[in-house]
Design an enzyme around this catalytic site. Structure first.
Site, short mmCIF file in Angstrom:
data_model
loop_
_atom_site.label_atom_id
_atom_site.label_comp_id
_atom_site.label_asym_id
_atom_site.label_seq_id
_atom_site.Cartn_x
_atom_site.Cartn_y
_atom_site.Cartn_z
N ASN A 87 3.48 -7.76 -5.97
CA ASN A 87 4.48 -9.50 -6.40
C ASN A 87 4.88 -9.31 -8.31
O ASN A 87 4.61 -8.52 -9.01
CB ASN A 87 3.41 -10.04 -6.29
CG ASN A 87 2.01 -10.34 -5.54
OD1 ASN A 87 2.75 -10.60 -4.51
ND2 ASN A 87 1.18 -10.27 -5.90
N HIS A 89 1.54 -3.45 -10.27
CA HIS A 89 0.09 -3.38 -9.53
C HIS A 89 -0.01 -3.30 -8.38
O HIS A 89 1.56 -4.49 -7.53
CB HIS A 89 -1.08 -4.04 -10.31
CG HIS A 89 -0.95 -5.27 -10.53
ND1 HIS A 89 0.30 -6.01 -11.32
CD2 HIS A 89 -1.10 -6.34 -9.62
CE1 HIS A 89 -0.20 -7.22 -11.19
NE2 HIS A 89 -0.48 -7.83 -10.17
N HIS A 131 -1.69 -4.49 -4.52
CA HIS A 131 -2.63 -4.63 -3.84
C HIS A 131 -3.52 -3.25 -3.11
O HIS A 131 -2.29 -3.34 -1.71
CB HIS A 131 -2.24 -5.77 -3.27
CG HIS A 131 -2.30 -6.78 -4.78
ND1 HIS A 131 -3.66 -7.46 -5.22
CD2 HIS A 131 -1.13 -6.96 -4.94
CE1 HIS A 131 -3.20 -8.51 -5.94
NE2 HIS A 131 -1.83 -7.90 -5.84
#
Ligand code: AMP
Length: 114
Positions: A86, A99, A101
């Site tokens: 995101n 990051h 996911h």
């Protein structure tokens, strides 16, 4: 001030770390959205995808390689999984430390709500 993910990487706050090398660390998401929900994070603080530079190319590739290894380790490589990064407000980013996911262990449905 360091990010919450840097604190996890440095062992200052607890998390279930499932992978670590010189470039990236992976740990279980505290609020899992699927049976497997792991975050793969650069050891170096980079806020968003927008902040990546060519110097980060090796680390960015390592994030993907770690995702593949972790999917195999978690037994979801064949059943399938989804990788999500995101970015900023519209992307729904909540933690401003890059990051990825890794989500799997069930059918995940549509990629984006319509
Ligand atoms: P994003 O919306 O892409 O920024 O995702 C941030 C993710 O970080 C969410 O899925 C949170 O559940 C997760 N998260 C926040 N704090 C922690 C923590 N202390 N340990 C593990 N995961 C966390």
């Amino acid at each position: 001030m360091s990010t919450i993910f840097t604190k996890i990487i440095n062992g200052e706050i607890p998390a279930t770390i499932v992978y670590r090398d010189e470039l990236v660390t992976a740990f279980k998401d505290i609020n899992p959205a699927a049976p497997v929900h792991i975050l793969i994070v650069p050891n170096k603080e980079i806020a968003t995808v927008n902040d990546l530079t060519e110097e980060d190319e090796r680390m960015a590739g390592r994030m993907l390689l770690a995702a593949g290894k972790l999917a195999a380790q978690e037994g979801i490589a064949e059943s399938g999984y989804r990788l999500i990064i995101n970015c900023n407000h519209d992307g729904g980013q909540e933690v401003y430390h890059l990051h990825m996911h890794l989500l799997g262990g069930r059918r995940l449905g549509r990629m984006v709500a319509r």
